[in-house]
Design an enzyme around this catalytic site. Structure first.
Site, PDB file in Angstrom:
ATOM      1  N   LYS A  56       0.835  -1.195   0.000  1.00  0.00           N
ATOM      2  CA  LYS A  56       0.000   0.000   0.000  1.00  0.00           C
ATOM      3  C   LYS A  56       0.880   1.260   0.000  1.00  0.00           C
ATOM      4  O   LYS A  56       0.662   2.179  -0.767  1.00  0.00           O
ATOM      5  CB  LYS A  56      -0.905  -0.046   1.232  1.00  0.00           C
ATOM      6  CG  LYS A  56      -1.906   1.065   1.346  1.00  0.00           C
ATOM      7  CD  LYS A  56      -2.837   0.830   2.526  1.00  0.00           C
ATOM      8  CE  LYS A  56      -3.680   2.059   2.793  1.00  0.00           C
ATOM      9  NZ  LYS A  56      -4.577   1.895   3.931  1.00  0.00           N
ATOM     10  N   GLU A 114      10.539  -4.596   4.585  1.00  0.00           N
ATOM     11  CA  GLU A 114      10.650  -5.993   4.152  1.00  0.00           C
ATOM     12  C   GLU A 114      10.333  -6.124   2.660  1.00  0.00           C
ATOM     13  O   GLU A 114      11.064  -6.771   1.900  1.00  0.00           O
ATOM     14  CB  GLU A 114       9.677  -6.878   4.943  1.00  0.00           C
ATOM     15  CG  GLU A 114       9.985  -6.996   6.427  1.00  0.00           C
ATOM     16  CD  GLU A 114       9.304  -5.946   7.273  1.00  0.00           C
ATOM     17  OE1 GLU A 114       9.014  -4.838   6.764  1.00  0.00           O
ATOM     18  OE2 GLU A 114       9.063  -6.228   8.464  1.00  0.00           O
ATOM     19  N   GLY A 160      -4.890  -2.013   5.404  1.00  0.00           N
ATOM     20  CA  GLY A 160      -4.036  -3.111   4.944  1.00  0.00           C
ATOM     21  C   GLY A 160      -4.640  -4.484   5.213  1.00  0.00           C
ATOM     22  O   GLY A 160      -4.727  -5.327   4.314  1.00  0.00           O
ATOM     23  N   ARG A 161      -5.088  -4.711   6.438  1.00  0.00           N
ATOM     24  CA  ARG A 161      -5.596  -6.048   6.783  1.00  0.00           C
ATOM     25  C   ARG A 161      -7.005  -6.304   6.249  1.00  0.00           C
ATOM     26  O   ARG A 161      -7.581  -7.361   6.488  1.00  0.00           O
ATOM     27  CB  ARG A 161      -5.516  -6.274   8.296  1.00  0.00           C
ATOM     28  CG  ARG A 161      -6.221  -5.235   9.143  1.00  0.00           C
ATOM     29  CD  ARG A 161      -5.805  -5.365  10.606  1.00  0.00           C
ATOM     30  NE  ARG A 161      -6.273  -4.283  11.441  1.00  0.00           N
ATOM     31  CZ  ARG A 161      -5.661  -3.104  11.589  1.00  0.00           C
ATOM     32  NH1 ARG A 161      -4.561  -2.856  10.889  1.00  0.00           N
ATOM     33  NH2 ARG A 161      -6.145  -2.180  12.384  1.00  0.00           N
ATOM     34  N   GLU A 213      -4.502  -7.104  15.581  1.00  0.00           N
ATOM     35  CA  GLU A 213      -4.004  -5.785  15.168  1.00  0.00           C
ATOM     36  C   GLU A 213      -5.143  -4.765  15.231  1.00  0.00           C
ATOM     37  O   GLU A 213      -4.922  -3.587  15.471  1.00  0.00           O
ATOM     38  CB  GLU A 213      -3.417  -5.834  13.743  1.00  0.00           C
ATOM     39  CG  GLU A 213      -2.583  -4.605  13.417  1.00  0.00           C
ATOM     40  CD  GLU A 213      -1.740  -4.762  12.156  1.00  0.00           C
ATOM     41  OE1 GLU A 213      -0.559  -4.422  12.193  1.00  0.00           O
ATOM     42  OE2 GLU A 213      -2.282  -5.220  11.134  1.00  0.00           O
ATOM     43  N   HIS A 266      -3.744 -34.044  18.023  1.00  0.00           N
ATOM     44  CA  HIS A 266      -2.573 -34.823  18.414  1.00  0.00           C
ATOM     45  C   HIS A 266      -1.483 -33.934  18.976  1.00  0.00           C
ATOM     46  O   HIS A 266      -0.331 -34.353  19.080  1.00  0.00           O
ATOM     47  CB  HIS A 266      -2.067 -35.625  17.218  1.00  0.00           C
ATOM     48  CG  HIS A 266      -3.107 -36.581  16.717  1.00  0.00           C
ATOM     49  ND1 HIS A 266      -3.167 -37.898  17.098  1.00  0.00           N
ATOM     50  CD2 HIS A 266      -4.181 -36.380  15.914  1.00  0.00           C
ATOM     51  CE1 HIS A 266      -4.205 -38.478  16.518  1.00  0.00           C
ATOM     52  NE2 HIS A 266      -4.848 -37.579  15.796  1.00  0.00           N
ATOM     53  N   LYS A 307       9.493  -0.504  14.502  1.00  0.00           N
ATOM     54  CA  LYS A 307      10.031  -0.095  13.189  1.00  0.00           C
ATOM     55  C   LYS A 307      11.048   1.027  13.391  1.00  0.00           C
ATOM     56  O   LYS A 307      12.112   1.043  12.787  1.00  0.00           O
ATOM     57  CB  LYS A 307       8.904   0.450  12.297  1.00  0.00           C
ATOM     58  CG  LYS A 307       8.011  -0.580  11.672  1.00  0.00           C
ATOM     59  CD  LYS A 307       7.074   0.122  10.680  1.00  0.00           C
ATOM     60  CE  LYS A 307       5.874  -0.706  10.357  1.00  0.00           C
ATOM     61  NZ  LYS A 307       4.844   0.003   9.601  1.00  0.00           N
TER      62      LYS A 307
HETATM   63  C1  G6Q Z   1      -2.420  -3.812   8.161  1.00  0.00           C
HETATM   64  C2  G6Q Z   1      -1.187  -3.164   8.489  1.00  0.00           C
HETATM   65  C3  G6Q Z   1       0.056  -3.870   7.987  1.00  0.00           C
HETATM   66  C4  G6Q Z   1       0.380  -3.601   6.527  1.00  0.00           C
HETATM   67  C5  G6Q Z   1       1.811  -4.031   6.274  1.00  0.00           C
HETATM   68  C6  G6Q Z   1       2.224  -3.849   4.839  1.00  0.00           C
HETATM   69  O1  G6Q Z   1      -3.515  -3.393   8.434  1.00  0.00           O
HETATM   70  O2  G6Q Z   1      -1.237  -1.848   8.122  1.00  0.00           O
HETATM   71  O3  G6Q Z   1       0.035  -5.250   8.183  1.00  0.00           O
HETATM   72  O4  G6Q Z   1      -0.503  -4.263   5.693  1.00  0.00           O
HETATM   73  O5  G6Q Z   1       2.670  -3.325   7.108  1.00  0.00           O
HETATM   74  O6  G6Q Z   1       2.107  -2.523   4.468  1.00  0.00           O
HETATM   75  P1  G6Q Z   1       2.249  -2.075   2.978  1.00  0.00           P
HETATM   76  O7  G6Q Z   1       1.139  -2.696   2.198  1.00  0.00           O
HETATM   77  O8  G6Q Z   1       2.157  -0.584   2.987  1.00  0.00           O
HETATM   78  O9  G6Q Z   1       3.582  -2.575   2.495  1.00  0.00           O
END
Ligand code: G6Q
Length: 551
Positions: free
Chosen positions: A206, A212, A266-267, A352, A383, A511
């Protein structure tokens, strides 16, 4: 501060708990032949069975009063109306627009966003079809066989979970892979067996700044340029992002960039272009069915009366166990191997969103919020950790998820799977008393002394609650329904706890500190002064182990 009505509903629930604690769930069944029918709710073929919970009509009435006292209905209306309910980020929360099938506009800042939503999706689906049909090819003219999604968190967990869940729908000859971790092992292991000539990378981010994802994307780019030539980058990369300027800098062609909007968290972004890898894998038609499943639940959530509203019921039961019974964890156990990543997906969605300690007004919460969400598929869990669910000192409410019939799997296996699922719910609920254990051991011919020694170990306390969600089979539409049910469950809980479910400030500090530590870790000559003793000690120890001079 919780309002007087909410406090009164909790007080009533507390008082009634004492009464319910003296009655077993089995007693509640014995007193009501119709309990299964009365304590279950349906959405088409999906059934939510909550009869194995420590609730009766009085408890349910108090819980529904709690929902009304917290103005769940008003807050739901604000959500769907596009109000900026994510106040700390000044954003509306409208991922529902991405699956809107009503033909009605969805307004953000006084503007209908549906035209943008539909045209962006149409472009993404044309691209997905091109990759599937082989009209879009790699630099050497070969069709793509492997799609590698590079993203993390919300840009990884949803598509990865869904691609696994819907694997029977993936086009033969196509494979979807997901690289998330900055640990280079992730990308190295994923690419080890892939032919770059037939590999398409989709950078899903996003913000297009996530450490990462940018690190993995850069490594993939270097590899493609080195192996196939710099000119091949344009053919082997696509991107999904809201930051189109940053994507352009990376060198991805405009016609391979698919956007979304800041009103999609994002989520909650699996429904957006972030679902591109999934759409390529299962095809646009199935992706659309997945969206329709989400829309089914949006309609149900908005229209069903609270007492038959599945996400509301799921949320209320969760609040009940968290706040009235004090249970701190919640397990989600899919008896559906392809939902193996669903618990991990829900961990982010729930923890989250609702792992917060201040209310929307910034005051300290007075009620415990998000429980620990965890789980693994059954029967494997039986198990492993089920011992603790049955006989441990903590009660952990469980959601069991199971299909009525298998999707492209063996019917005999599925019958056993189904029986196992029901057996676990029944065992958790009924338990086995000391008297029952003694009777069984006596029948087996054991001596009184032996029985005395062994019996306590064989007692199951029972009265351990579970819900069962059953659906016909794990189709794209069924999966869309499951995801949206949990999304709205989480929202209702946030409404009751009066917290903002849509920000995530708690991920920022780590971060920031990583930004400070990374240069010190990378350069062994940098001093560790000013760091706490443990952090400095660990850096020093790493330097020693890697034969570098401590700075
Ligand atoms: C979700 C968070 C988080 C996000 C990641 C990736 O609600 O905001 O999990 O999706 O940090 O972010 P980007 O899509 O910006 O790389």
């Amino acid at each position: 501060m919780i309002n007087h009505r909410i406090a009164a509903a909790f007080a009533a629930l507390e008082a009634h708990r004492v009464d319910l604690a003296s009655r077993s769930i089995a007693d509640l069944f014995a007193a009501d032949n119709n309990r299964f029918a009365r304590y279950s709710a349906r959405l088409d073929d999906l059934l939510f069975d909550y009869s194995k919970h420590r609730v009766d009509d009085i408890a349910m009435a108090h819980l529904l009063e709690l929902a009304r006292a917290a103005d769940v209905e008003g807050k739901r209306a604000a959500l769907f109306a596009g109000e900026k309910i994510n106040a700390t980020e000044g954003r509306a929360v409208l991922h529902m627009a991405l699956r809107n099938r009503s033909g009605q506009p969805v307004m953000v800042d006084g503007r209908d966003v549906m035209a943008d939503v539909l045209s962006t999706r149409a472009r993404a689906m044309v691209f997905a079809n091109g990759v599937r049909e082989g009209t879009l090819r790699g630099a050497t003219g070969k069709p793509f066989t492997d799609i590698v999604n590079i993203g993390i968190g919300g840009s990884d967990l949803g598509p990865a979970m869904a691609a696994r869940a819907l694997s029977p729908y993936i086009r033969p000859g196509l494979r979807a892979h997901f690289v998330a971790n900055v640990d280079g092992a992730d990308i190295a292991d994923t690419l080890a067996d892939l032919n770059l000539e037939t590999t398409l990378f989709i950078i899903s981010s996003k913000t297009f700044t996530t450490q990462e994802t940018m690190t993995n994307a850069a490594s993939a780019r270097i590899l493609v340029a080195k192996t196939l030539g710099e000119g091949a980058v344009a053919d082997h990369f696509a991107a999904v992002s809201t930051k189109l300027d940053l994507v352009a800098k990376f060198g991805i062609r405009d016609d391979r960039v698919f956007g979304f909007w800041d009103w999609v968290g994002g989520r909650y972004s699996l429904w957006s272009s972030i679902g591109l890898t999934l759409a390529i894998a299962i095809g646009p038609a199935h992706f659309e069915e997945f969206l329709t499943g989400g829309f089914d639940v949006d309609k149900h959530f908005q229209e069903a009366p609270l007492e038959g509203n599945i996400p509301v019921l799921m949320a209320l039961l969760g609040v009940y166990y968290r706040n009235v019974w004090g249970h701190a964890a919640h397990a989600v156990i899919p008896y559906d191997q392809r939902l193996a990543r669903f618990p991990a997906y829900l961990q982010q969605l729930d923890m989250e969103s609702n792992g917060k300690s201040v209310t929307r007004d910034g005051e300290a919460v007075t009620l415990a919020t998000a429980p620990v969400i965890w789980g693994e598929p059954g029967t494997n869990g039986q198990h492993a950790f089920f011992q603790m669910l049955h006989q441990g000192t903590d009660v952990i409410p469980v959601d069991f998820l199971i299909a009525a019939e298998p999707t492209m799997a063996d019917a005999h296996h599925h019958a056993l799977l189904f029986a196992n699922c029901l057996a676990q719910g029944e065992a958790l609920m009924r338990g086995r008393s000391r008297a029952e254990v003694e009777e069984i051991l006596t029948r087996q011919g054991m001596s009184g002394t032996e029985i005395k020694k062994l019996a306590p170990h064989k007692v199951f306390p029972g009265d351990r609650p579970s819900s069962t969600i059953i659906y016909k089979s794990l189709t794209p539409r069924a999966l869309g329904r499951l995801v949206a049910l949990y999304e709205h469950k989480v929202f209702v809980q946030s409404a009751i706890w009066d917290i903002n479910a849509f920000d995530q400030w708690g991920v920022e500090l780590g971060k920031e500190l990583c930004g400070r530590l990374a240069p010190i870790v990378m350069d062994a000559t940098r001093p560790v002064d000013g760091l706490d003793g443990s952090t400095a000690g660990l850096i020093g120890y790493r330097r020693a182990l890697t034969d570098k001079q401590a700075g």
